[in-house]
Design a protein around this motif. Structure first.
Motif, short mmCIF file in Angstrom:
data_model
loop_
_atom_site.label_atom_id
_atom_site.label_comp_id
_atom_site.label_asym_id
_atom_site.label_seq_id
_atom_site.Cartn_x
_atom_site.Cartn_y
_atom_site.Cartn_z
N ASP A 439 0.62 -1.26 0.07
CA ASP A 439 -0.09 0.07 -0.15
C ASP A 439 0.39 1.17 0.26
O ASP A 439 0.84 1.88 0.88
N ASP A 440 2.09 1.42 -0.86
CA ASP A 440 2.49 2.19 -0.90
C ASP A 440 2.54 3.07 -2.00
O ASP A 440 1.37 3.00 -3.18
N ALA A 441 3.34 4.62 -2.62
CA ALA A 441 3.55 4.89 -3.65
C ALA A 441 3.59 4.43 -4.92
O ALA A 441 3.07 4.10 -6.39
N ILE A 442 4.29 2.94 -4.78
CA ILE A 442 5.12 2.19 -6.09
C ILE A 442 3.55 1.80 -6.59
O ILE A 442 3.16 0.94 -7.48
N SER A 443 2.55 1.40 -5.26
CA SER A 443 1.66 0.00 -5.39
C SER A 443 0.72 0.46 -6.42
O SER A 443 -0.09 0.38 -7.38
N ILE A 444 0.39 2.42 -6.09
CA ILE A 444 -0.76 3.39 -6.32
C ILE A 444 -0.25 3.29 -8.30
O ILE A 444 -1.32 3.14 -8.69
#
Length: 563
Positions: A439-444
């Protein structure tokens, strides 16, 4: 209208169940003779019971002095006429009761039981299966027991008659089955299943059991769609036309469907069909419309008759269905049905074997991919605004443009996704679990995140879908169904491990605890890596500024995560 004017029917299973229940209730009535008295609380009940007792005593006393006397009396209460009339029931003097309320009848029964050993309260079946309430005089216990047995037997016969009459239209199906008539349908596997369910009993869980039982009840079935797709002669006559019922009817029977002959050759080979509608016989019938059951049956019969004519099969008026079904030309098509309208597999009801129709219509083959259950994942709980096409795009951006063969919508928030390769199922489930856990920026920025937006998206393989559907709980939407049976996890990983690149470690513990409907259990965490290193490539995928801004704006809302 269906209830008031419809034709009743019972399946054999329902009929047997009702008869068994009738037999059990009859035995129960004979064994249990205990009654509970009605408390006389109101003055009206006390006065009514006393009047009834006096009248019954007067009738019995006069009956003992004069067996031929006949007494009639009536009283008015609440403007409703109540009568007690002396009659004879099975050569015994009796009082016929009519016009009393249910409560008053219970009081009469109570008075009879408590004050008159030689009078019996009975509820008997009379003509036309109508119930008649009687007070019957019996001069000894032996006669009383005989009377009760006679009444019970008569009531059972009346109830059995009602059950037999409720069988209704199933008599037609029973006759077709017993006479082993040749059943002709068009793409009729589902029709056979409906007939089995409505008139024979519950559909078996196993296909082999269904095939065996269906063939026992309906031993000869011809599917005209199989016939048209399998015979070289009929394919010549169809001229590559579609083999839908309406198209086949127009192509093979133009003199009936269109009212004219298309060619001289056709006019010489057309079968003459006579139809009887409302006592009028005609050579055509244009009062129907396709998808009306009666007219569809008419079209199916015309197509079959014309197909047999082209195959050189001669109809003999007095020949049986068995003789026709065992015709050397027709026999190889008997009991072979398409499993579904979008599946070219043919099931043989005689043997239970399933074969692929390699010479059938290519329309469905080109439009619908072959269903492979091991390649399917089930996704539910995603945002309802997402369409099947958009879901396919999200997944294809991660796993490749040809990785997904088809997406089938089950309801507005549930889809089946079929991958090209079975390994993609475990890859997808593992990647989904990783993205939600990080659930981090990369995942988004991952294209798959659009599918996970909202935090309610769940995914599992096809076996999990079967397990959830096997529950007796039934809901309209699958997400509600899963919740009702106790599913609390969001991703169910496969038990088999997925090989990944050595040295790549994921954040978190080595084991992931997942809560299921049966309880908590632990699965070994699997490394997420597809054959094409989809997840690793995704993280290094270059995005344009516009794509990044669009993605960030679309996911700016607050997400509630539940693990």
């Amino acid at each position: 209208m269906c209830i008031r004017e419809g034709i009743s029917y019972l399946s054999r299973e329902q009929e047997n169940e009702l008869l068994r229940h009738l037999e059990e209730s009859s035995c129960s009535r004979l064994k249990h003779k205990e009654f509970r008295d009605v408390p006389l609380i109101s003055m009206a009940d006390v006065l009514f019971s006393e009047r009834i007792k006096n009248r019954m005593k007067k009738w019995r006393d006069e009956l003992l002095h004069d067996r031929n006397c006949e007494i009639q009396f009536s009283e008015s209460s609440n403007d409703s006429k109540q009568q007690i009339q002396t009659i004879f029931y099975r050569a015994r003097p009796a009082l016929a009761l009519s016009g009393f309320t249910a409560h008053q009848l219970r009081l009469i029964q109570q008075v009879t039981r408590n004050h008159f050993e030689d009078i019996v309260y009975v509820c008997a079946n009379v003509q036309n299966s109508c119930l008649q309430l009687l007070l019957v005089y019996s001069d000894c216990n032996t006669d009383k027991d005989l009377l009760m047995k006679e009444v019970d037997d008569e009531n059972c016969r009346g109830e059995e008659l009602k059950i037999r009459s409720a069988v209704g239209f199933r008599h037609v199906i029973d006759l077709l089955s017993s006479e082993q008539k040749l059943i002709v349908g068009h793409n009729c596997f589902l029709d056979v299943a409906h007939i089995y369910r409505k008139f024979f009993g519950q559909l078996p869980f196993a296909a082999e059991e269904f095939v065996s039982s269906a063939n026992k009840h309906l031993p000869y079935i011809i599917d005209t769609k199989v016939l048209l797709n399998s015979s070289d002669i009929l394919k010549y006559w169809m001229r590559k036309s579609k083999t839908s019922l309406s198209s086949s009817f127009v192509r093979l029977c133009p003199q009936i469907a269109l009212g004219y002959m298309s060619t001289d050759l056709a006019s010489k080979t057309c079968v003459r069909v006579e139809v009887q509608v409302d006592d009028v016989r005609a050579s055509s019938w244009d009062a129907g419309a396709k998808h009306e059951a009666g007219y569809d049956a008419f079209m199916t019969g015309c197509v079959f008759a014309q197909a047999c004519s082209h195959l050189g099969i001669k109809f003999h008026p007095r020949s049986s269905s068995e003789i026709l079904a065992r015709d050397e030309t027709l026999e190889k098509y008997v009991n072979r049905l398409f499993l579904s309208w979008n599946n070219q597999d043919i099931i043989n009801l005689s043997t239970g074997s399933v074969t692929e129709n390699s010479v059938g219509s290519t329309y469905c083959k080109n439009r619908y991919s072959r269903i492979l259950f091991e390649n399917i994942i089930l996704i539910w709980g995603f945002p309802p605004k997402l369409k099947a096409r958009e879901i396919k795009e999200c997944i294809s951006k991660v796993f490749g443009p040809t990785s997904v063969t088809s997406v089938y919508s089950l309801d507005k928030t549930t889809v089946f996704v079929q991958f090209k390769e079975p390994e993609s199922v475990s890859d997808f489930l593992g990647l989904k679990e990783t993205l939600e856990r990080n659930d981090d920026a990369i995942s988004i920025l991952n294209p798959l995140w659009r599918l996970l937006e909202g935090g309610n998206t769940c995914a599992a393989d096809y076996e999990t879908y079967k397990e959830i559907c096997s529950s007796p709980v039934s809901k309209v939407y699958f997400s509600d169904q899963a919740r009702a049976v106790g599913i609390k996890w969001k991703t169910k990983l496969l038990n088999s491990e997925v090989p990944g690149e050595e040295g790549i470690q994921k954040q978190g513990d080595t084991n992931l605890s997942l809560e299921s409907a049966a309880g908590d259990y632990v699965l070994d965490k699997t490394n997420v890596k597809s054959k094409k290193s989809a997840s690793d490539d995704m993280n290094r995928r270059s995005f344009s500024c516009g794509e990044i801004l669009d993605s960030l704006c679309a996911h700016e809302v607050e997400r509630v995560r539940t693990y």
